[in-house]
Design a protein around this motif. Structure first.
Motif, PDB file in Angstrom:
ATOM      1  N   LEU A  63      -7.301  11.087  -5.630  1.00  0.00           N
ATOM      2  CA  LEU A  63      -6.353   9.979  -5.587  1.00  0.00           C
ATOM      3  C   LEU A  63      -5.560  10.092  -4.286  1.00  0.00           C
ATOM      4  CD1 LEU A  63      -4.948   7.591  -7.060  1.00  0.00           C
ATOM      5  CD2 LEU A  63      -3.400   9.290  -8.067  1.00  0.00           C
ATOM      6  N   ILE A  64      -5.650   9.063  -3.433  1.00  0.00           N
ATOM      7  CA  ILE A  64      -4.968   9.130  -2.134  1.00  0.00           C
ATOM      8  C   ILE A  64      -3.931   8.035  -1.947  1.00  0.00           C
ATOM      9  CG2 ILE A  64      -6.865  10.337  -0.978  1.00  0.00           C
ATOM     10  CD1 ILE A  64      -7.590   7.563   0.298  1.00  0.00           C
ATOM     11  N   GLY A  65      -3.799   7.143  -2.938  1.00  0.00           N
ATOM     12  CA  GLY A  65      -2.822   6.079  -2.811  1.00  0.00           C
ATOM     13  C   GLY A  65      -3.096   4.964  -3.793  1.00  0.00           C
ATOM     14  N   ALA A  66      -2.468   3.821  -3.548  1.00  0.00           N
ATOM     15  CA  ALA A  66      -2.655   2.653  -4.407  1.00  0.00           C
ATOM     16  C   ALA A  66      -2.326   1.391  -3.643  1.00  0.00           C
ATOM     17  CB  ALA A  66      -1.774   2.753  -5.652  1.00  0.00           C
ATOM     18  N   ILE A  67      -2.912   0.297  -4.115  1.00  0.00           N
ATOM     19  CA  ILE A  67      -2.634  -1.025  -3.566  1.00  0.00           C
ATOM     20  C   ILE A  67      -2.144  -1.917  -4.704  1.00  0.00           C
ATOM     21  CG2 ILE A  67      -5.056  -1.735  -3.837  1.00  0.00           C
ATOM     22  CD1 ILE A  67      -4.647  -3.579  -1.378  1.00  0.00           C
ATOM     23  N   GLY A  68      -1.192  -2.771  -4.381  1.00  0.00           N
ATOM     24  CA  GLY A  68      -0.713  -3.757  -5.335  1.00  0.00           C
ATOM     25  C   GLY A  68      -0.670  -5.118  -4.681  1.00  0.00           C
ATOM     26  N   VAL A  69      -1.089  -6.136  -5.419  1.00  0.00           N
ATOM     27  CA  VAL A  69      -1.065  -7.510  -4.931  1.00  0.00           C
ATOM     28  C   VAL A  69      -0.301  -8.356  -5.939  1.00  0.00           C
ATOM     29  CG1 VAL A  69      -2.438  -9.516  -4.247  1.00  0.00           C
ATOM     30  CG2 VAL A  69      -3.292  -7.210  -3.779  1.00  0.00           C
ATOM     31  N   GLY A  70       0.604  -9.191  -5.443  1.00  0.00           N
ATOM     32  CA  GLY A  70       1.365 -10.096  -6.294  1.00  0.00           C
ATOM     33  C   GLY A  70       1.451 -11.467  -5.666  1.00  0.00           C
ATOM     34  N   GLY A  71       1.524 -12.481  -6.498  1.00  0.00           N
ATOM     35  CA  GLY A  71       1.682 -13.838  -5.998  1.00  0.00           C
ATOM     36  C   GLY A  71       0.726 -14.822  -6.627  1.00  0.00           C
ATOM     37  N   GLY A  72      -0.425 -14.336  -7.064  1.00  0.00           N
ATOM     38  CA  GLY A  72      -1.386 -15.200  -7.733  1.00  0.00           C
ATOM     39  C   GLY A  72      -1.348 -14.944  -9.227  1.00  0.00           C
ATOM     40  N   ALA A  73      -2.301 -15.516  -9.935  1.00  0.00           N
ATOM     41  CA  ALA A  73      -2.466 -15.190 -11.349  1.00  0.00           C
ATOM     42  C   ALA A  73      -2.924 -13.733 -11.423  1.00  0.00           C
ATOM     43  CB  ALA A  73      -3.501 -16.115 -11.981  1.00  0.00           C
ATOM     44  N   VAL A 104       0.860  -1.178   0.000  1.00  0.00           N
ATOM     45  CA  VAL A 104       0.000   0.000   0.000  1.00  0.00           C
ATOM     46  C   VAL A 104       0.898   1.230   0.000  1.00  0.00           C
ATOM     47  CG1 VAL A 104      -1.791   1.301   1.213  1.00  0.00           C
ATOM     48  CG2 VAL A 104      -1.829  -1.218   1.259  1.00  0.00           C
ATOM     49  N   LEU A 105       0.672   2.114  -0.975  1.00  0.00           N
ATOM     50  CA  LEU A 105       1.414   3.364  -1.097  1.00  0.00           C
ATOM     51  C   LEU A 105       0.490   4.542  -0.850  1.00  0.00           C
ATOM     52  CD1 LEU A 105       3.317   2.660  -4.458  1.00  0.00           C
ATOM     53  CD2 LEU A 105       4.124   2.240  -2.116  1.00  0.00           C
ATOM     54  N   ASP A 106       1.030   5.632  -0.286  1.00  0.00           N
ATOM     55  CA  ASP A 106       0.228   6.842  -0.133  1.00  0.00           C
ATOM     56  C   ASP A 106       0.261   7.633  -1.437  1.00  0.00           C
ATOM     57  OD1 ASP A 106       2.636   8.309  -0.211  1.00  0.00           O
ATOM     58  OD2 ASP A 106       2.596   8.796   1.919  1.00  0.00           O
ATOM     59  N   ALA A 107      -0.378   8.790  -1.467  1.00  0.00           N
ATOM     60  CA  ALA A 107      -0.494   9.580  -2.692  1.00  0.00           C
ATOM     61  C   ALA A 107       0.852  10.051  -3.228  1.00  0.00           C
ATOM     62  CB  ALA A 107      -1.408  10.785  -2.456  1.00  0.00           C
ATOM     63  N   GLY A 108       1.847  10.133  -2.383  1.00  0.00           N
ATOM     64  CA  GLY A 108       3.176  10.543  -2.816  1.00  0.00           C
ATOM     65  C   GLY A 108       4.046   9.383  -3.264  1.00  0.00           C
ATOM     66  N   GLY A 109       3.496   8.169  -3.224  1.00  0.00           N
ATOM     67  CA  GLY A 109       4.244   6.992  -3.624  1.00  0.00           C
ATOM     68  C   GLY A 109       5.085   6.406  -2.509  1.00  0.00           C
ATOM     69  N   HIS A 110       4.844   6.849  -1.286  1.00  0.00           N
ATOM     70  CA  HIS A 110       5.600   6.359  -0.134  1.00  0.00           C
ATOM     71  C   HIS A 110       4.940   5.116   0.446  1.00  0.00           C
ATOM     72  CE1 HIS A 110       7.825  10.082  -0.303  1.00  0.00           C
ATOM     73  NE2 HIS A 110       6.667  10.711  -0.355  1.00  0.00           N
ATOM     74  N   LEU A 111       5.748   4.191   0.880  1.00  0.00           N
ATOM     75  CA  LEU A 111       5.249   2.937   1.436  1.00  0.00           C
ATOM     76  C   LEU A 111       4.522   3.187   2.751  1.00  0.00           C
ATOM     77  CD1 LEU A 111       5.262  -0.186   1.153  1.00  0.00           C
ATOM     78  CD2 LEU A 111       7.358  -0.158   2.526  1.00  0.00           C
ATOM     79  N   LEU A 112       3.265   2.759   2.814  1.00  0.00           N
ATOM     80  CA  LEU A 112       2.505   2.810   4.063  1.00  0.00           C
ATOM     81  C   LEU A 112       2.476   1.449   4.736  1.00  0.00           C
ATOM     82  CD1 LEU A 112      -0.721   4.974   3.581  1.00  0.00           C
ATOM     83  CD2 LEU A 112       1.196   5.378   5.108  1.00  0.00           C
ATOM     84  N   ALA A 113       2.364   0.395   3.917  1.00  0.00           N
ATOM     85  CA  ALA A 113       2.306  -0.949   4.487  1.00  0.00           C
ATOM     86  C   ALA A 113       2.730  -1.970   3.442  1.00  0.00           C
ATOM     87  CB  ALA A 113       0.893  -1.262   4.975  1.00  0.00           C
TER      88      ALA A 113
END
Length: 140
Positions: free
Chosen positions: A113-123, A36-45
């Motif tokens: 726009l306040i951030g983004a989430i990315g998920v990896g590991g599955g299809a 999870v990144l904040d709006a500035g692209g900084h790692l939140l979690a």
């Protein structure tokens, strides 16, 4: 001059997102990494399941970054960077960690726009679904 206030993405929000994405992945029997990144692209979690392939950590982060920078679901961008797509040179033209594989979603609040989430590991389709489940949970 008027200002419009909106709440930024918080660490509490990011924990909700991480937990919901991992819960969806566990229900499908898939080990994932979630960023999870904040709006500035900084790692939140960030969280990587013990059984997730190591590269899932990198892909989840790059998917989140791509969704944030382009304010679009990475699933919607895949065709644009194919050899015949209008943005086919974008991945190599920029010195940025972009990844055009489904699993990244921008996060909006009150139209911002306040951030983004990315998920990896599955299809890719699974990762997209896990990220979407997380956004659904946060919006409740």
């Amino acid at each position: 001059m008027s200002t419009i206030a909106f709440a930024p993405l918080t660490t509490a929000d990011s924990e909700i997102l991480i937990t919901a994405a991992r819960r969806a992945a566990e229900a499908a029997g898939v080990a994932v990494s979630v960023t999870v990144l904040d709006a500035g692209g900084h790692l939140l979690a960030f969280r990587r399941d013990d059984r997730a392939v190591l590269i899932a950590g990198e892909t989840s982060t790059r998917k989140a970054y791509t969704a944030l920078q382009l304010n679009a679901a990475t699933a919607d961008l895949v065709d644009l960077v194919k050899p015949d797509g209008p943005f086919h040179s974008l991945p190599t033209a920029l010195d940025r960690p972009l990844l055009f594989i489904a699993g990244g979603l921008p996060i909006h609040r009150d139209g911002h726009l306040i951030g983004a989430i990315g998920v990896g590991g599955g299809a890719p389709d699974q990762d997209h679904g896990f990220a979407a489940a997380a956004l659904d949970e946060m919006s409740r």
